[in-house]
Enzyme design. Structure first.
Site, PDB file in Angstrom:
ATOM      1  N   LYS A   1     -14.888   7.846  -3.465  1.00  0.00           N
ATOM      2  CA  LYS A   1     -16.146   8.083  -2.730  1.00  0.00           C
ATOM      3  C   LYS A   1     -16.763   9.413  -3.143  1.00  0.00           C
ATOM      4  O   LYS A   1     -17.982   9.514  -3.323  1.00  0.00           O
ATOM      5  CB  LYS A   1     -15.887   8.044  -1.214  1.00  0.00           C
TER       6      LYS A   1
ATOM      7  N   HIS B   1       0.803  -1.229   0.000  1.00  0.00           N
ATOM      8  CA  HIS B   1       0.000   0.000   0.000  1.00  0.00           C
ATOM      9  C   HIS B   1       0.829   1.269   0.000  1.00  0.00           C
ATOM     10  O   HIS B   1       0.270   2.357   0.131  1.00  0.00           O
ATOM     11  CB  HIS B   1      -0.907   0.064   1.235  1.00  0.00           C
TER      12      HIS B   1
ATOM     13  N   THR C   1      -8.792   6.383  -1.809  1.00  0.00           N
ATOM     14  CA  THR C   1     -10.128   5.794  -1.973  1.00  0.00           C
ATOM     15  C   THR C   1     -11.192   6.861  -1.720  1.00  0.00           C
ATOM     16  O   THR C   1     -12.306   6.757  -2.219  1.00  0.00           O
ATOM     17  CB  THR C   1     -10.340   4.600  -1.028  1.00  0.00           C
TER      18      THR C   1
ATOM     19  N   LYS D   1       0.209  14.629   1.242  1.00  0.00           N
ATOM     20  CA  LYS D   1      -1.171  14.844   0.753  1.00  0.00           C
ATOM     21  C   LYS D   1      -1.448  16.333   0.498  1.00  0.00           C
ATOM     22  O   LYS D   1      -2.431  16.700  -0.104  1.00  0.00           O
ATOM     23  CB  LYS D   1      -2.172  14.266   1.756  1.00  0.00           C
TER      24      LYS D   1
ATOM     25  N   LYS E   1      -9.013  13.443   4.766  1.00  0.00           N
ATOM     26  CA  LYS E   1      -8.053  12.341   4.729  1.00  0.00           C
ATOM     27  C   LYS E   1      -7.074  12.577   5.870  1.00  0.00           C
ATOM     28  O   LYS E   1      -7.106  13.641   6.501  1.00  0.00           O
ATOM     29  CB  LYS E   1      -7.308  12.294   3.397  1.00  0.00           C
ATOM     30  N   ARG E   2      -6.200  11.600   6.141  1.00  0.00           N
ATOM     31  CA  ARG E   2      -5.172  11.849   7.150  1.00  0.00           C
ATOM     32  C   ARG E   2      -4.376  13.097   6.757  1.00  0.00           C
ATOM     33  O   ARG E   2      -4.210  13.396   5.564  1.00  0.00           O
ATOM     34  CB  ARG E   2      -4.221  10.638   7.247  1.00  0.00           C
TER      35      ARG E   2
HETATM   36  C1  F58 Z   1      -3.275   3.777   2.324  1.00  0.00           C
HETATM   37  N1  F58 Z   1      -2.353   3.413   3.346  1.00  0.00           N
HETATM   38  C2  F58 Z   1      -2.627   4.515   1.166  1.00  0.00           C
HETATM   39  N2  F58 Z   1      -1.811   3.003   5.525  1.00  0.00           N
HETATM   40  O1  F58 Z   1      -1.935   5.645   1.650  1.00  0.00           O
HETATM   41  C3  F58 Z   1      -3.714   4.942   0.190  1.00  0.00           C
HETATM   42  O2  F58 Z   1      -3.157   5.543  -0.929  1.00  0.00           O
HETATM   43  C4  F58 Z   1      -4.508   3.712  -0.232  1.00  0.00           C
HETATM   44  O3  F58 Z   1      -5.616   4.094  -0.978  1.00  0.00           O
HETATM   45  C5  F58 Z   1      -4.992   2.935   0.974  1.00  0.00           C
HETATM   46  O4  F58 Z   1      -3.912   2.613   1.833  1.00  0.00           O
HETATM   47  C6  F58 Z   1      -5.680   1.642   0.598  1.00  0.00           C
HETATM   48  O5  F58 Z   1      -4.892   0.918  -0.278  1.00  0.00           O
HETATM   49  C7  F58 Z   1      -2.737   3.439   4.630  1.00  0.00           C
HETATM   50  O6  F58 Z   1      -3.857   3.781   4.959  1.00  0.00           O
HETATM   51  C8  F58 Z   1      -1.965   3.009   6.858  1.00  0.00           C
HETATM   52  O7  F58 Z   1      -2.848   3.598   7.418  1.00  0.00           O
HETATM   53  C9  F58 Z   1      -0.934   2.194   7.622  1.00  0.00           C
HETATM   54  C10 F58 Z   1      -1.462   1.804   8.970  1.00  0.00           C
HETATM   55  C11 F58 Z   1      -0.421   1.072   9.766  1.00  0.00           C
HETATM   56  C12 F58 Z   1       0.873   1.791   9.863  1.00  0.00           C
HETATM   57  C13 F58 Z   1       1.400   2.230   8.530  1.00  0.00           C
HETATM   58  C14 F58 Z   1       0.345   2.948   7.682  1.00  0.00           C
END
Ligand code: F58
Length: 845
Positions: A678, A375, A674, A572, A566-567
Site C-alpha cells: 500500500k 498465512h 500488505t 515486526k 501495523k499490529r
Molecule cells: C497476516 N496474518 C500475516 N493473521 O502476518 C501477514 O504477513 C500477511 O500479509 C497477512 O496475514 C495476509 O496474508 C494475520 O493477519 C491474523 O491476524 C490472525 C487472526 C486470527 C488469529 C491468528 C492471527
C-alpha cells in the site's frame, strides 16, 4: 408464492424502480429525500448527521442491489463454479465511498447533496467501519472480495457477524487502553437480514452407531445444545462492472428465544439464559494476532460459521437439483488460514451422516472442494485444538478426524515404509504430551491445493512446517503472492494522486494496475515531478491535520514522513525503529549542528490485549515521543507521533502520506505483509529486510529504488547455529550501548524508572527477533535514506518508479492466480446498469 405472471425479472421491474435506481443528479436527489422521509421518517430540517449518512447509504444501496439481482439472474442460467471464501475475519472498511466509486456516481452524488448544502466528504466520514478483523488477514479477505467482484468471478464471502469487532484503542498516559467497538450502535444500512436463511448448529453430546434399512452402519450425533445461525448479507459490487457478489455473515441466535418449560415454571431468568448463551458465540472477535489460544468459545465460533456456510452451499446446490457427488464441481471453497479448517470434518459429516454418501465418494468431493491458504510460520500461531476439547464440543467430528487420520497415515506408510518418526510428525494428532489436533495438517490433508502468500513464504512453508507434506504431495503446494485493491488504497485514499495518474495515463490503471508502467517515462520529467511532490505534500498536510486532531501533535508536512503502521509485535520490530530514533535524538542533543534532515516518525497499530511486551513497546514509543516532542532543541528537526486506533479508515489517510515505509521484520517471520504494498503504490520508498513480499517488491521496483538492510533467512539460520549472544553485539557498539543505557536510565519514565527493564532484558538476554544483530545495518541504511532525501529530485524519481512498478501487487492479479492455479474458474459477465452488456473498456468511462 408468486403466480407465474408475477415472477418478474429485474429487467421487467426496471421501469418501476427507475427513479429509485436512476443515476442522474435529479434521481439521486429525489431518492435521497425519499429515503430520508420514507425509511427514516425524517424531514431534512430535523435530520441528524447520522440520518443524512443513512439516507445516502440507502440511496446507494438501492442502486447496488439492482446489480445484485441481475447478478443472481445471470448466475442462475449458468453452470459456473462459485468461490466460497471462508474467513473468520473481514475488514472491508467503510462502504459508502467505495460503492459510489464502483457505481461511477461520485460526482453526481456530490452535486445532488450540494443542492441541500451538504458536503459529500463529511457525509462519507460519518460511516462507522466494520472492524471484523485483526489485521492483514482480514483486510486481505476484503481486498479479495473487491477483486472477485471486479473481475466478475462468482463468489460468496462467508464469515461471522461479530457484534463487537476489534477493540477501539485509546492511549492513556502512553499506555494502550481497550474500549469495546460498538460498530452497530447507529445501525448498519449495508446489511440485509435474511431471516428465512438460517441453519441449526449442534454442539456437544455424544454419537450413536445405528444400522440403516440396508444394514449399513450409520452414525448419529445426539447433541447437547443447538444454536441458530442467521444470514446477514452485504452486497459487494465490482468496480464499474455489473457483478455484485455477497458477503454473508452469520449471527448466532437461540433456536427458541424462550425455554417455555422454564418460563411456565416462573423461572423467567432461566428462560432467557439460553438465548443469551447462544448469542454469545458471535458476540466478539478474538483480538489476538499471531497467537492461537485454545479457548472453547473460539472453537465454537469457528465451527458455527463453517457449519452454517456449508449447510448454505448444500441447500443452494440441492435447490438447483444438483447431486452432492458433484458438489466440488459447483463450489470452490477457500480456507483463509486454519480458522475454518474444521470445515473438512464438517463437510464429511454432512455428506456421510446427513446425506448418505459413502466415505470414499465424500472424501473425494471434500478434497476437490477445499483449498487452504497459510498465512504464518510462527509456531505460536499454528492452531491446534486439544483432543479433549474437540471431543466435548464436536464429538462426531473427532471421530471423523480420527478416521481421516487413520486412512492418511496408511498412505504415508505406503509411501515411506518403516519411517515411524515421519508418521508422528505428519499425523493430524500431536501425541507428545497432551493430545492435540493440528489444524494445518487437517487443512492440508483435506485440500487439493495449499498456498503461501508470498514466494519466499511459500518456499519456507515447503521447507519447514509443511516439509513432509510437500515431499508426499509436491504438486499440492503453490504460491499466490498477496495483493491489495488499488480502488480503496489509491482511488479512495489518495484522490490527488489518482487524479494526477489519470490525467497522465488515462484511467485504465484502476482495472489493470500494470498500466502504471506508463508513469516510468515521466519519472525524470520536471513538471511531472513537481506535480508529484505537490500531491505528496497535500497528503502530508491532510495527515498532519489528523495527527493534530487525534493527538494534539503538531508536525511539519515538509519533513520526511517515516511511517510504521501495523499490529505491534516483536517480530515486526517497532522497537528497532525506536532504537534508531533515540540514537538520532542523542546525536542531535550532543551536536545540534549536525546536518540531519527533519523527520517525523509516525506509528500506528494495536497490540493484542494480553501481549505484555507489545504493550510495553507502545508505551516506549509514547515515552520517546513525549521526551523528543517536548525538547525545544528538536523543534523543526525530530517529531514522534503514535496515532491511536489504526483502522481502514485512518489507513486511507496514512498510506498516501508516507515518504518512507518501514518494513523491518526479522527475515523469515512476515509471511507477506500488505502494508508494504500500500505504501509503495502510493509512492513511498521502502526501508526493509528480505522478508515476505518485500523480496518481490524490491525485485519489481528495482534494487536501486529500495533501501535494503539486515540479515537474510540464511544468515539468521547461521547466526543461530553459531550461537547468538546479543550482549556481545552491544559490547562492540558504543552507540547502541548508549541508546540502551538511555532507556535503562529511567529518564523516559519518571513514574517508574525500571519500567522498560523487561524490554531491555529481553533484548540483552534473548533477543529472539535479532533486533540488536540488525541494529547497525539498519542505522547505516537510515543514513542512506537521509542522504537521498537531501536530493529531492532523485528521491521523487525513485518514488515515481516505485508506484509505476507496483502493478504485480494488485489483488486482481492475486485473484487471477487463484482462478488459474487453485480454483479453475473463469469470470462471468453480468449485464450492467445500462442496457446491454458493458465491456471493461467502456466500463471505465
Ligand atoms: C497476516 N496474518 C500475516 N493473521 O502476518 C501477514 O504477513 C500477511 O500479509 C497477512 O496475514 C495476509 O496474508 C494475520 O493477519 C491474523 O491476524 C490472525 C487472526 C486470527 C488469529 C491468528 C492471527
Amino acid at each position: 408464492m408468486w403466480k407465474q405472471s408475477l415472477r418478474l425479472t429485474s429487467c421487467a421491474l426496471s421501469p418501476g424502480v427507475g427513479v429509485r435506481t436512476g443515476m442522474s443528479v435529479a434521481d439521486l436527489r429525489q431518492s435521497f429525500l425519499d429515503n430520508l422521509f420514507c425509511s427514516l421518517g425524517r424531514v431534512p430540517m430535523a435530520a441528524t448527521p447520522n440520518d443524512i449518512y443513512t439516507a445516502l447509504a440507502l440511496t446507494v444501496r438501492d442502486r447496488v442491489h439492482k446489480q445484485g439481482v441481475r447478478t443472481m439472474e445471470a448466475r442462475a442460467a449458468q453452470e459456473a463454479r462459485v468461490v466460497a471464501y471462508l474467513s473468520a475475519e473481514f475488514l472491508p472498511g467503510p462502504h459508502l465511498a467505495n460503492n459510489l466509486l464502483n457505481l461511477g456516481i461520485v460526482e453526481p452524488t456530490r452535486e445532488a447533496l450540494s443542492e441541500f448544502g451538504l458536503d459529500l466528504d463529511q457525509v462519507i466520514d460519518q460511516e462507522e467501519e466494520p472492524g471484523l478483523g485483526n489485521g492483514g488477514l482480514g483486510r486481505l479477505a476484503a481486498c479479495f472480495m473487491d477483486s472477485l467482484a471486479s473481475l466478475e468471478v462468482p463468489a460468496v464471502g462467508y464469515g461471522i457477524r461479530y457484534e463487537f469487532g476489534i477493540f477501539e484503542q485509546a492511549i492513556k498516559s502512553g499506555w494502550q487502553v481497550e474500549l469495546t467497538d460498538k460498530w452497530l450502535r447507529f445501525g448498519n444500512p449495508w446489511e440485509i437480514v435474511r431471516p428465512e436463511i438460517y441453519y441449526e448448529v449442534k454442539f456437544g453430546g455424544r454419537t450413536q452407531a445405528v444400522k440403516d434399512e440396508h444394514g449399513r452402519l450409520q452414525v448419529r450425533w445426539l447433541p447437547e445444545t443447538e444454536v441458530k445461525g442467521e444470514a446477514y448479507d452485504t452486497p459487494i459490487l465490482g468496480y464499474r462492472v455489473g457483478t455484485c457478489n455477497t458477503l454473508r455473515l452469520w449471527k448466532a441466535e437461540a433456536v427458541e428465544s424462550f425455554d417455555f418449560a422454564a418460563f411456565n415454571h416462573g423461572d423467567y431468568y432461566r428462560a432467557v439464559a439460553d438465548k443469551v448463551e447462544s448469542e454469545t458465540i458471535a458476540k466478539v472477535l478474538y483480538p489476538n494476532d499471531e497467537l492461537a489460544q485454545g479457548k472453547h468459545l473460539r472453537l465454537q465460533q469457528q465451527y458455527f460459521f463453517v457449519s452454517c456456510s456449508l449447510q448454505d452451499m448444500i441447500r443452494i446446490h440441492r435447490a438447483a437439483n444438483r447431486p452432492l457427488e458433484k458438489f466440488h464441481e459447483k463450489w470452490a471453497v477457500q480456507l483463509n488460514d486454519t480458522h475454518p479448517a474444521i470445515a473438512v470434518a464438517e463437510l464429511m459429516h454432512l455428506l456421510v451422516d446427513d446425506h448418505g454418501l459413502d466415505w470414499d465418494t465424500a472424501w473425494n468431493v471434500t478434497r476437490q472442494t477445499f483449498a487452504y491458504t497459510n498465512h504464518t510460520l510462527l509456531p505460536e500461531a499454528l492452531e491446534k485444538w486439544s483432543v479433549k476439547l474437540i471431543g466435548q464440543v464436536l464429538p462426531r467430528h473427532l471421530e471423523i478426524i480420527y478416521e481421516i487420520n487413520a486412512r492418511f497415515l496408511d498412505e504415508v506408510r505406503a509411501a515411506f515404509p518403516g519411517d515411524s518418526s515421519r508418521l508422528s510428525r505428519m499425523s493430524l494428532i500431536d501425541e507428545a504430551g497432551e493430545r492435540f489436533v493440528r489444524m494445518a495438517h487437517l487443512a492440508t490433508v483435506g485440500s487439493h491445493r495449499v498456498n503461501g502468500v508470498a514466494r519466499m513464504h511459500s518456499d519456507l512453508l515447503k521447507q519447514t512446517v509443511m516439509g513432509d507434506f510437500a515431499e508426499l504431495w509436491p504438486d499440492k503446494f503453490c504460491n499466490v503472492t498477496n495483493g491489495v485493491t488499488p480502488r480503496r488504497f489509491v482511488a479512495l485514499g489518495n484522490r490527488p494522486l489518482s487524479r494526477l495518474i489519470t490525467e497522465s495515463i488515462g484511467e485504465g490503471w484502476l482495472s489493470d494496475l500494470n498500466e502504471l508502467r506508463g508513469l516510468e517515462g515521466l519519472a525524470d520529467d520536471k513538471t511531472f515531478q513537481k506535480q508529484w511532490r505537490e500531491v505528496k505534500l497535500a497528503n502530508k498536510v491532510d495527515l498532519a491535520e489528523l495527527l493534530k486532531l487525534r493527538t494534539g501533535a503538531v508536525v511539519n508536512p515538509e519533513s520526511l514522513f517515516d511511517i510504521q503502521v501495523k499490529r505491534i509485535h516483536e517480530y515486526k520490530r517497532q522497537h528497532l525503529n525506536v532504537l534508531y530514533i533515540i540514537a538520532t535524538y542523542l546525536r542531535l542533543r550532543r551536536d545540534p549542528r549536525i546536518d540531519v534532515p527533519a523527520r517525523t516518525f509516525i506509528f500506528s497499530g494495536k497490540a493484542a490485549p494480553g501481549y505484555f511486551m507489545a504493550k510495553l513497546i507502545i508505551k516506549l514509543i509514547n515515552a520517546v515521543a513525549e521526551t523528543v516532542n517536548n525538547d525545544p532543541a528538536m523543534d523543526g528537526r525530530l517529531r514522534v507521533v503514535f496515532l491511536p486506533d489504526f483502522s481502514v479508515k485512518s489507513a486511507q489517510h496514512i498510506y498516501p502520506a508516507g515518504d518512507l515505509s518501514e518494513q523491518i521484520s526479522m527475515a523469515g517471520k512476515e509471511a507477506s505483509g500488505t502494508g508494504n504494498m500500500k505504501f509503495a503504490l502510493n509512492g513511498a520508498l521502502t526501508i526493509g529486510t528480505l522478508d515476505g513480499a518485500n523480496v518481490e517488491i524490491r525485485e519489481e521496483v528495482g534494487a536501486e529504488n529500495f533501501f535494503l538492510f539486515g540479515l537474510t533467512v540464511e544468515q539468521v539460520r547461521e547466526l543461530r547455529l553459531r550461537g547468538y549472544r546479543p550482549q556481545e553485539v552491544v559490547e562492540g557498539n558504543a552507540s547502541l550501548r548508549e541508546v540502551l543505557d538511555f532507556i535503562g536510565s529511567g529518564v523516559l519514565a519518571a513514574e517508574d524508572r525500571s519500567l522498560f527493564r523487561p524490554l531491555l532484558d529481553r533484548l540483552l538476554n534473548d533477543d529472539p527477533f535479532l533486533v540488536l544483530a540488525d541494529y547497525q545495518a539498519y542505522v547505516d541504511c537510515q543514513e542512506q535514506v537521509s542522504s537521498l532525501w537531501r536530493d529531492q529530485r532523485a528521491w521523487t524519481r525513485k518514488a515515481i518508479l516505485n508506484a509505476a512498478r507496483m502493478g504485480k501487487f494488485s489483488s486482481d492479479r492475486s485473484i487471477r492466480d487463484y482462478c488459474e492455479h487453485v480454483w479453475r474458474i473463469k469470470p462471468l459477465k453480468v449485464q450492467s446498469r445500462s442496457t446491454g452488456t458493458r465491456t471493461r473498456s467502456d466500463a471505465a468511462s
